[in-house]
Design a protein around this motif. Structure first.
Motif, mmCIF file in Angstrom:
data_model
loop_
_atom_site.group_PDB
_atom_site.id
_atom_site.type_symbol
_atom_site.label_atom_id
_atom_site.label_comp_id
_atom_site.label_asym_id
_atom_site.label_seq_id
_atom_site.Cartn_x
_atom_site.Cartn_y
_atom_site.Cartn_z
ATOM 1 N N LEU A 1 0.483 -1.414 -0.113
ATOM 2 C CA LEU A 1 0.285 0.132 -0.205
ATOM 3 C C LEU A 1 1.181 1.099 0.358
ATOM 4 O O LEU A 1 0.759 2.505 -1.209
ATOM 5 N N PHE B 1 -4.896 -5.442 -1.475
ATOM 6 C CA PHE B 1 -5.981 -6.737 -1.192
ATOM 7 C C PHE B 1 -6.097 -7.636 -1.840
ATOM 8 O O PHE B 1 -6.539 -8.115 -0.822
ATOM 9 N N ALA C 1 -7.998 -10.926 -0.040
ATOM 10 C CA ALA C 1 -8.978 -11.197 -0.574
ATOM 11 C C ALA C 1 -8.997 -13.033 0.427
ATOM 12 O O ALA C 1 -8.749 -13.816 0.722
ATOM 13 N N GLN D 1 -13.926 -12.844 -4.601
ATOM 14 C CA GLN D 1 -13.086 -11.462 -4.217
ATOM 15 C C GLN D 1 -12.011 -11.132 -5.844
ATOM 16 O O GLN D 1 -11.941 -10.006 -5.745
ATOM 17 N N LYS E 1 -12.839 -10.022 -8.347
ATOM 18 C CA LYS E 1 -13.235 -9.172 -8.879
ATOM 19 C C LYS E 1 -12.068 -8.120 -8.830
ATOM 20 O O LYS E 1 -12.112 -6.644 -9.178
ATOM 21 N N LEU E 2 -11.510 -7.982 -8.091
ATOM 22 C CA LEU E 2 -10.434 -6.940 -7.982
ATOM 23 C C LEU E 2 -9.683 -6.907 -8.726
ATOM 24 O O LEU E 2 -8.941 -6.252 -9.409
ATOM 25 N N LEU F 1 -10.092 -7.841 -12.373
ATOM 26 C CA LEU F 1 -10.870 -7.354 -13.289
ATOM 27 C C LEU F 1 -11.184 -5.387 -12.246
ATOM 28 O O LEU F 1 -11.091 -4.816 -13.924
ATOM 29 N N LEU G 1 -10.015 -3.291 -15.772
ATOM 30 C CA LEU G 1 -10.793 -2.315 -16.564
ATOM 31 C C LEU G 1 -9.879 -0.670 -16.238
ATOM 32 O O LEU G 1 -9.905 -0.157 -17.263
ATOM 33 N N THR H 1 -6.914 -0.582 -18.781
ATOM 34 C CA THR H 1 -7.436 -0.398 -20.209
ATOM 35 C C THR H 1 -7.912 1.500 -20.044
ATOM 36 O O THR H 1 -7.209 1.957 -21.117
ATOM 37 N N ALA H 2 -8.961 1.275 -19.539
ATOM 38 C CA ALA H 2 -9.430 2.638 -19.598
ATOM 39 C C ALA H 2 -8.655 4.011 -19.746
ATOM 40 O O ALA H 2 -8.292 4.715 -19.782
ATOM 41 N N THR I 1 -7.015 4.107 -22.717
ATOM 42 C CA THR I 1 -7.493 4.949 -23.769
ATOM 43 C C THR I 1 -7.822 6.246 -23.773
ATOM 44 O O THR I 1 -7.422 6.625 -25.325
ATOM 45 N N ASN J 1 -4.224 8.136 -24.524
ATOM 46 C CA ASN J 1 -4.419 7.923 -26.164
ATOM 47 C C ASN J 1 -5.131 9.405 -27.224
ATOM 48 O O ASN J 1 -4.434 9.812 -27.642
ATOM 49 N N LEU J 2 -6.485 9.227 -26.025
ATOM 50 C CA LEU J 2 -7.474 10.602 -26.359
ATOM 51 C C LEU J 2 -6.534 11.313 -26.437
ATOM 52 O O LEU J 2 -7.064 12.459 -27.463
ATOM 53 N N ASN K 1 -3.570 12.451 -28.599
ATOM 54 C CA ASN K 1 -4.322 12.372 -30.341
ATOM 55 C C ASN K 1 -4.972 13.511 -30.271
ATOM 56 O O ASN K 1 -4.448 14.807 -31.478
ATOM 57 N N ARG L 1 -3.746 16.843 -32.733
ATOM 58 C CA ARG L 1 -3.879 16.971 -33.905
ATOM 59 C C ARG L 1 -4.589 18.192 -34.050
ATOM 60 O O ARG L 1 -4.442 19.204 -34.567
#
Lengths: 337, 106, 99
Positions: free
Chosen positions: B14, B56, B60, B65, B68-69, B71, B75, B78-79, B82, B85-86, B89, B93
């Motif tokens: 932590l 964590f 668990a 559990q 889920k952690l 996951l 997420l 990757t978010a 992304t 990148n946006l 970009n 531009r």
């Protein structure tokens, strides 16, 4: 998370108070920045951050159902709604109009003072209320068994206070109808025409498309899960609907138009379905010689879960319609396309 | 004994996570242009979140559990990739130039 | 305690924005902040349950309230959009300086 050191760490009252204090200051600060920002875009972005922090505060208050709704709606959908309408405003209309020093000083005092008084009064009254009166909570806990669901919030929403929920569904439907009613149509429309989306569509972003393609089905699954789990754990029709509508908003901003269009006939029927299902459940109870919206103990669980399913789909359709905005007015035959 | 070791490891992880989050935040505030700020934000935050999730994960109670952690971590990573990148970009531009040392500037 | 005070502060801030701001979208953002403040007060005023849990009744009320404020916000924004389309302005002033 059940070991000794961790739990003592987590339970330390000083640590939690410090955390709550920091959270409260951060929330108040983002709200202050958002309210005093001169640029609409900045204010909206700060509002989204405000919503996320507020979701944390709901968790700290022991209200995970509200936290879910706040995160999906306050931070997600409302933000998208604001951003959508920003795209429709003319460039120079997205900042606060300038005013003289005297004007702004007058405004600050004439509005600021009464508002501080109002906030102070609210705090005073609310703090006075604190002496613990035995609330209605006891009643809820005592009768929860009769509803067949183990999440007390769902029990209140769908059984004890289902009239509120029925009216809530109707209000959302009315909002969609009113929004559609505001579409200017026909030759009666005068005044300076503003071309709505003045900005050209940005090119499709391959990375975003890749991400949304994978996220959307997962998020839809989360929506269904929230509906299903709502009877026994935090979640429920509204949170599920908000997540589904957020998926739609995501598809929309990433340039992947969702079919069918939000105002197609099946979608319109779906929007009405929630209110219809709710009212007909109430009427069925009346016909059976019971009270309007009553839920007999034997079938309560099944009725709540299925009613919530219909509500989730219907609320999602309404929210999607609100995000997408009113359909374009039909072109007059005389008008050049 | 095992519990104590596990708790100790969690605390260390932590603290490590907090360090990376702090570094990312300082980078966000102090770096000179949008590209290096994105770099600070995404790299440090992903490692920070990774360490936090790891902390964590070893606490668990069940496999579910833990999944889920993981996951949540996947997420978020990757978010954030992304979104970085946006942002990059869009900045590219709009013709935002990358920052250079004063002596390297043309 | 702390969250009751926070709620009152948010209410006051939102109220200030709703009256002091002139752009209608900014007004709507402020109204949303004010209602969040009211929600916070409603939930934190309720005494805790015997087992330490949070009273489910105000939670349900606030959930309903959140939905209503989405509906109100969406309708307000539709009105703002119509205002922009008809008159090309984004404030409720009687007349706006041409810019």
């Amino acid at each position: 998370m059940s070991t000794l050191a961790m739990s003592t760490l987590a339970m330390s009252p000083l640590a939690t108070t410090a955390f709550d204090g920091m959270l409260a200051v951060l929330i108040a600060w983002t709200a202050w920045q958002s309210v005093t920002s001169r640029e609409v875009f900045r204010a909206v972005m700060l509002f989204v951050v405000f919503g996320l922090l507020l979701a944390l505060a709901w968790l700290r208050l022991g209200a995970p159902d509200v936290a879910l709704a706040e995160a999906a709606v306050g931070a997600g959908l409302t933000g998208v709604l604001f951003l959508e309408s920003l795209g429709h405003l003319r460039r120079n209309k997205t900042v606060e109009p300038p005013e003289t020093v005297a004007q702004s000083r007058l405004r600050r005092w004439a509005v600021g003072l009464p508002v501080v008084v109002a906030g102070g009064l609210l705090a005073m009254v609310a703090l006075r209320l604190e002496p613990r009166v035995p609330g209605i909570a006891g009643l809820v806990v005592r009768h929860q068994g009769e509803t067949g669901v183990s999440n007390p919030v769902t029990a209140v929403l769908l059984d004890f206070r289902s009239t509120d929920t029925l009216l809530e569904v109707v209000v959302l439907l009315l909002a969609v109808i009113a929004t559609y009613g505001l579409v200017p149509h026909g030759p009666a429309h005068h005044g300076p025409r503003v071309r709505p989306p003045a900005t050209p569509r940005p090119p499709r972003q391959p990375v975003l498309v890749w991400f949304v393609r994978r996220l959307a089905p997962l998020a839809l699954l989360v929506g269904v899960y929230l509906w299903w789990v709502g009877s026994s754990a935090p979640g429920g029709a509204f949170q599920a609907a908000a997540v589904v509508a957020a998926v739609f908003a995501l598809l929309r901003v990433s340039g992947m138009e969702a079919a069918p269009p939000p105002n197609a006939r099946p979608m319109r029927l779906l929007m009405v379905a929630g209110s219809v299902a709710f009212v007909s459940q109430g009427l069925a109870m009346l016909a059976a010689g019971r009270v309007f919206l009553d839920l007999p103990e034997t079938v309560a669980y099944g009725l709540i879960v299925s009613l919530e399913g219909v509500l989730a789909a219907s609320l999602a359709a309404c929210l999607i319609a609100l995000v997408a905005g009113a359909p374009r007015p039909p072109r007059q035959s005389g008008e050049r396309p | 004994m095992i519990d104590l070791l596990r708790d100790g490891l969690t605390i260390v992880l932590l603290l490590g996570g907090a360090f990376f989050f702090a570094a990312g935040t300082i980078g966000l505030l102090r770096f000179p242009d949008v590209y290096s700020r994105l770099h600070a934000l995404t790299k440090a935050d992903n490692v920070g979140l990774g360490l936090t999730v790891l902390a964590f994960l070893i606490q668990a109670d069940s496999v579910m559990q833990g999944l889920k952690l993981v996951l949540v971590w996947a997420l978020a990573v990757t978010a954030s990739a992304t979104i970085a990148n946006l942002f990059a970009n869009l900045a590219h531009r709009q013709g935002v130039r990358e920052w250079r040392k004063p002596e390297d500037r043309p | 305690m702390m969250f009751i005070l926070l709620g009152a502060v948010l209410f006051a801030l939102g109220l200030y924005g709703a009256f002091a701001r002139r752009n209608v979208v900014l007004k709507l953002v402020a109204v949303n902040i004010a209602s969040s403040g009211v929600f916070l007060v409603v939930v934190s005023v309720a005494p805790p349950l015997p087992d330490g849990g949070t009273d489910p009744l105000p939670q349900a009320l606030v959930l309903t309230g959140i939905v209503i404020s989405v509906a109100v916000t969406a309708f307000g924004l539709a009105l703002a959009r119509r205002l922009g389309a008809d008159e090309g302005r984004a404030t409720l002033d009687d007349e706006e300086e041409t810019s």
